[in-house]
Motif scaffolding. Sequence first.
Motif, PDB file in Angstrom:
ATOM      1  N   HIS A 125      22.898 -12.369 -39.679  1.00  0.00           N
ATOM      2  CA  HIS A 125      22.029 -11.440 -38.965  1.00  0.00           C
ATOM      3  C   HIS A 125      22.852 -10.404 -38.210  1.00  0.00           C
ATOM      4  CE1 HIS A 125      23.108 -14.601 -36.078  1.00  0.00           C
ATOM      5  NE2 HIS A 125      23.082 -13.637 -35.190  1.00  0.00           N
ATOM      6  N   ASP A 126      24.182 -10.519 -38.279  1.00  0.00           N
ATOM      7  CA  ASP A 126      25.083  -9.722 -37.437  1.00  0.00           C
ATOM      8  C   ASP A 126      25.891  -8.756 -38.296  1.00  0.00           C
ATOM      9  OD1 ASP A 126      26.885  -8.712 -35.630  1.00  0.00           O
ATOM     10  OD2 ASP A 126      27.534 -10.656 -34.857  1.00  0.00           O
ATOM     11  N   LEU A 127      25.641  -7.465 -38.139  1.00  0.00           N
ATOM     12  CA  LEU A 127      26.426  -6.466 -38.867  1.00  0.00           C
ATOM     13  C   LEU A 127      27.909  -6.552 -38.535  1.00  0.00           C
ATOM     14  CD1 LEU A 127      24.346  -3.137 -38.887  1.00  0.00           C
ATOM     15  CD2 LEU A 127      25.273  -4.330 -40.875  1.00  0.00           C
ATOM     16  N   GLY A 128      28.229  -6.959 -37.306  1.00  0.00           N
ATOM     17  CA  GLY A 128      29.627  -7.067 -36.913  1.00  0.00           C
ATOM     18  C   GLY A 128      30.396  -8.088 -37.740  1.00  0.00           C
ATOM     19  N   VAL A 129      29.715  -9.155 -38.170  1.00  0.00           N
ATOM     20  CA  VAL A 129      30.363 -10.207 -38.954  1.00  0.00           C
ATOM     21  C   VAL A 129      30.814  -9.673 -40.307  1.00  0.00           C
ATOM     22  CG1 VAL A 129      29.904 -12.364 -40.204  1.00  0.00           C
ATOM     23  CG2 VAL A 129      29.232 -12.143 -37.811  1.00  0.00           C
ATOM     24  N   VAL A 130      30.020  -8.819 -40.922  1.00  0.00           N
ATOM     25  CA  VAL A 130      30.324  -8.348 -42.278  1.00  0.00           C
ATOM     26  C   VAL A 130      31.132  -7.055 -42.299  1.00  0.00           C
ATOM     27  CG1 VAL A 130      28.295  -9.472 -43.276  1.00  0.00           C
ATOM     28  CG2 VAL A 130      28.103  -7.137 -42.418  1.00  0.00           C
ATOM     29  N   SER A 131      31.389  -6.481 -41.152  1.00  0.00           N
ATOM     30  CA  SER A 131      31.996  -5.147 -41.112  1.00  0.00           C
ATOM     31  C   SER A 131      33.372  -5.097 -41.768  1.00  0.00           C
ATOM     32  CB  SER A 131      32.098  -4.654 -39.657  1.00  0.00           C
ATOM     33  OG  SER A 131      32.916  -5.533 -38.894  1.00  0.00           O
ATOM     34  N   ASP A 132      34.176  -6.166 -41.650  1.00  0.00           N
ATOM     35  CA  ASP A 132      35.512  -6.154 -42.247  1.00  0.00           C
ATOM     36  C   ASP A 132      35.730  -7.314 -43.208  1.00  0.00           C
ATOM     37  OD1 ASP A 132      35.478  -8.149 -40.377  1.00  0.00           O
ATOM     38  OD2 ASP A 132      37.395  -7.630 -39.449  1.00  0.00           O
ATOM     39  N   ARG A 133      34.639  -7.931 -43.656  1.00  0.00           N
ATOM     40  CA  ARG A 133      34.771  -9.094 -44.535  1.00  0.00           C
ATOM     41  C   ARG A 133      34.053  -8.926 -45.872  1.00  0.00           C
ATOM     42  NH1 ARG A 133      34.733 -11.402 -39.310  1.00  0.00           N
ATOM     43  NH2 ARG A 133      36.525 -12.791 -38.989  1.00  0.00           N
ATOM     44  N   CYS A 134      33.378  -7.805 -46.064  1.00  0.00           N
ATOM     45  CA  CYS A 134      32.586  -7.614 -47.285  1.00  0.00           C
ATOM     46  C   CYS A 134      32.952  -6.301 -47.967  1.00  0.00           C
ATOM     47  CB  CYS A 134      31.087  -7.614 -46.963  1.00  0.00           C
ATOM     48  SG  CYS A 134      30.494  -9.202 -46.320  1.00  0.00           S
ATOM     49  N   ASP A 135      32.893  -6.318 -49.281  1.00  0.00           N
ATOM     50  CA  ASP A 135      33.092  -5.083 -50.040  1.00  0.00           C
ATOM     51  C   ASP A 135      31.859  -4.198 -49.950  1.00  0.00           C
ATOM     52  OD1 ASP A 135      35.709  -5.754 -51.336  1.00  0.00           O
ATOM     53  OD2 ASP A 135      34.506  -7.416 -52.106  1.00  0.00           O
ATOM     54  N   GLU A 136      30.692  -4.832 -49.921  1.00  0.00           N
ATOM     55  CA  GLU A 136      29.427  -4.098 -49.840  1.00  0.00           C
ATOM     56  C   GLU A 136      28.465  -4.844 -48.938  1.00  0.00           C
ATOM     57  OE1 GLU A 136      28.339  -1.886 -53.669  1.00  0.00           O
ATOM     58  OE2 GLU A 136      29.260  -3.753 -54.352  1.00  0.00           O
ATOM     59  N   ILE A 137      27.465  -4.115 -48.439  1.00  0.00           N
ATOM     60  CA  ILE A 137      26.470  -4.696 -47.542  1.00  0.00           C
ATOM     61  C   ILE A 137      25.089  -4.294 -48.029  1.00  0.00           C
ATOM     62  CG2 ILE A 137      25.553  -4.734 -45.186  1.00  0.00           C
ATOM     63  CD1 ILE A 137      28.381  -4.140 -44.194  1.00  0.00           C
ATOM     64  N   ALA A 138      24.196  -5.274 -48.058  1.00  0.00           N
ATOM     65  CA  ALA A 138      22.790  -5.023 -48.353  1.00  0.00           C
ATOM     66  C   ALA A 138      21.975  -5.432 -47.137  1.00  0.00           C
ATOM     67  CB  ALA A 138      22.346  -5.807 -49.581  1.00  0.00           C
ATOM     68  N   VAL A 139      21.168  -4.537 -46.635  1.00  0.00           N
ATOM     69  CA  VAL A 139      20.327  -4.806 -45.468  1.00  0.00           C
ATOM     70  C   VAL A 139      18.931  -5.174 -45.950  1.00  0.00           C
ATOM     71  CG1 VAL A 139      19.376  -3.854 -43.332  1.00  0.00           C
ATOM     72  CG2 VAL A 139      21.680  -3.183 -44.082  1.00  0.00           C
ATOM     73  N   MET A 140      18.444  -6.328 -45.514  1.00  0.00           N
ATOM     74  CA  MET A 140      17.112  -6.797 -45.923  1.00  0.00           C
ATOM     75  C   MET A 140      16.128  -6.680 -44.776  1.00  0.00           C
ATOM     76  SD  MET A 140      17.357 -10.147 -48.405  1.00  0.00           S
ATOM     77  CE  MET A 140      15.590 -10.030 -48.756  1.00  0.00           C
ATOM     78  N   TYR A 141      14.897  -6.321 -45.130  1.00  0.00           N
ATOM     79  CA  TYR A 141      13.804  -6.288 -44.159  1.00  0.00           C
ATOM     80  C   TYR A 141      12.513  -6.581 -44.906  1.00  0.00           C
ATOM     81  CZ  TYR A 141      10.945  -4.924 -40.171  1.00  0.00           C
ATOM     82  OH  TYR A 141      10.053  -4.937 -39.120  1.00  0.00           O
ATOM     83  N   ALA A 142      11.740  -7.525 -44.395  1.00  0.00           N
ATOM     84  CA  ALA A 142      10.435  -7.877 -44.975  1.00  0.00           C
ATOM     85  C   ALA A 142      10.534  -8.203 -46.466  1.00  0.00           C
ATOM     86  CB  ALA A 142       9.428  -6.758 -44.740  1.00  0.00           C
ATOM     87  N   GLY A 143      11.582  -8.940 -46.838  1.00  0.00           N
ATOM     88  CA  GLY A 143      11.711  -9.401 -48.211  1.00  0.00           C
ATOM     89  C   GLY A 143      12.300  -8.411 -49.189  1.00  0.00           C
ATOM     90  N   LYS A 144      12.689  -7.228 -48.726  1.00  0.00           N
ATOM     91  CA  LYS A 144      13.234  -6.195 -49.615  1.00  0.00           C
ATOM     92  C   LYS A 144      14.599  -5.745 -49.127  1.00  0.00           C
ATOM     93  CE  LYS A 144       8.620  -4.251 -50.580  1.00  0.00           C
ATOM     94  NZ  LYS A 144       8.538  -4.492 -52.032  1.00  0.00           N
ATOM     95  N   ILE A 145      15.408  -5.235 -50.031  1.00  0.00           N
ATOM     96  CA  ILE A 145      16.632  -4.541 -49.640  1.00  0.00           C
ATOM     97  C   ILE A 145      16.266  -3.105 -49.297  1.00  0.00           C
ATOM     98  CG2 ILE A 145      18.821  -3.619 -50.477  1.00  0.00           C
ATOM     99  CD1 ILE A 145      19.267  -6.184 -51.994  1.00  0.00           C
ATOM    100  N   VAL A 146      16.546  -2.709 -48.059  1.00  0.00           N
ATOM    101  CA  VAL A 146      16.163  -1.375 -47.593  1.00  0.00           C
ATOM    102  C   VAL A 146      17.349  -0.419 -47.520  1.00  0.00           C
ATOM    103  CG1 VAL A 146      14.133  -2.188 -46.348  1.00  0.00           C
ATOM    104  CG2 VAL A 146      16.340  -2.103 -45.169  1.00  0.00           C
ATOM    105  N   GLU A 147      18.554  -0.949 -47.587  1.00  0.00           N
ATOM    106  CA  GLU A 147      19.739  -0.093 -47.688  1.00  0.00           C
ATOM    107  C   GLU A 147      20.870  -0.926 -48.253  1.00  0.00           C
ATOM    108  OE1 GLU A 147      22.254   3.354 -45.364  1.00  0.00           O
ATOM    109  OE2 GLU A 147      20.908   2.075 -44.200  1.00  0.00           O
TER     110      GLU A 147
END
Length: 364
Positions: free
Chosen positions: A228-250
Motif C-alpha cells: 500500500h506504500d509507494l515508498g516501498v516500491v520506489s527503488d525496488r521495482c522496475d515498474e509500478i501498477a497502481v490499483m483502485y477499485a479492482g482496476k489498474i488506473v496507472e
Amino acid sequence: MSTTQTYMHVSQSSDSAPLLEVRDLKTHFETGRGRVKAVDGVSFSLNKGRTIGIVGESGSGKTVLSRSVMRMLPRHGVINDGQLIFDGQDISDYTDEQMRRIWGAQIGLVSQDPMTSLNPVVRIGRQITESVRLHLKIDKGQANEMAISILKSVAMPEPERRMRSYPHELSGGLRQRVTIAMALACGPKLIIADEPTTALDVTVQAQILDLLGSLQRERNMAMILITHDLGVVSDRCDEIAVMYAGKIVERAPTKYLFSNMKMRYTQALFESIPKLNAPSNVPLRAIEGRPPDLVNPPLGCSFAPRCAYADERCHTLEPPLMAAETPGHVFACWNPVGGMPPPPAHMVERLGVKPVREEKFFKS
C-alpha cells in the motif's frame, strides 16, 4: 499506443517471451448484497528477472489479484474470467491438482502475516522440507540439508537449531524469513510477495525487503511486490501498477511514474507518504473519503467522489487507459496531473464540460 488501449505490456527484450501474461483478468464474488467486482479487467505481463510493484489502498484488489494469478481462490461463489499464461502454458483452466504441481515449485508466495501461513503445531524444518520432498522427490536427509542451506541464504541465525523450533518461538522478522525460505525452497521462477512487511517494525521491514531483492537478483526470478506504500516500491521495482477499485488506473516504469505521474489517485498516494524533512508537528495528509462500494460502484471514474478535480465528465464516463508521452506509461484520468491535450470533440459536445486544470489536489 491508442488512447483507448486497455492492454499494457511490460518492457521486455525482443528475444525473451514474458514469463507471466495476465489478460483481462476478472474475479467477481457472489454475495448476499450482490456481485463484488474485486478484480475487474486487469492486464499485464512480466519478464523473468523483472519486478512489478502493485500499489493501492486496502480494498483496491491487490491481494485478490495475487490469489487469482495463483488460482488459490475457492471455486464456489467465485466468477473467474480472462487468461493466465505462465511460462508459455495457459493455466486459466487448470484444476487444483494441476496447480499443486506449480505452487511452490514454480510460483512461490510470501504472505503478509507469517503466523497465518505457518502451521503453529509443526516444526519449522518440517514445514520447509514438505514441499521440497514433494516437488523434488528427494529423501528426508537431503531435504533437511537443503532446508538448512535455504535458511542460511535468508540470513537465519543458527539455522540447524531453528529447524527444530515452532513458529511461536521466533520473532516476527525470523518468522517472515521462514516464509521466504519456504517460498524459495524449490527454486520457483516467480515470487509473489503480498505485503511481506506489514506486521514488522520499520528496521526489520527494510531488512526483509533488501533480502528479497538480493535473493531475486541472485536467482534471476520475477517478482510481484504488493504493497500500500509507494515508498516501498520506489527503488525496488522496475515498474509500478497502481490499483483502485479492482482496476489498474496507472502503470509506468518506476522512473516515469515518480517523475511524471498522471492519475490523481497516484498523486494522492504520493502526497500521503510521510516526509522525513517535514516538522514533527505537521499532520500527515490523508485521502478524503473512502474506497467505493464494489457492489454498487459509482458511475464514471471510481475515484471521482474523492477527487478535488472531478467534473461532470468524471462522474459520468469511466476514463479508459490512455498513453502518456513517456514510453510504457498509461493512465486512466480525465483531468491528469499537468494536463493533457483536450478530449475528443464528440465527448466535449456530449457532456458540455471542459477539463479541470488546477494544480491543487487536496481539498481545503
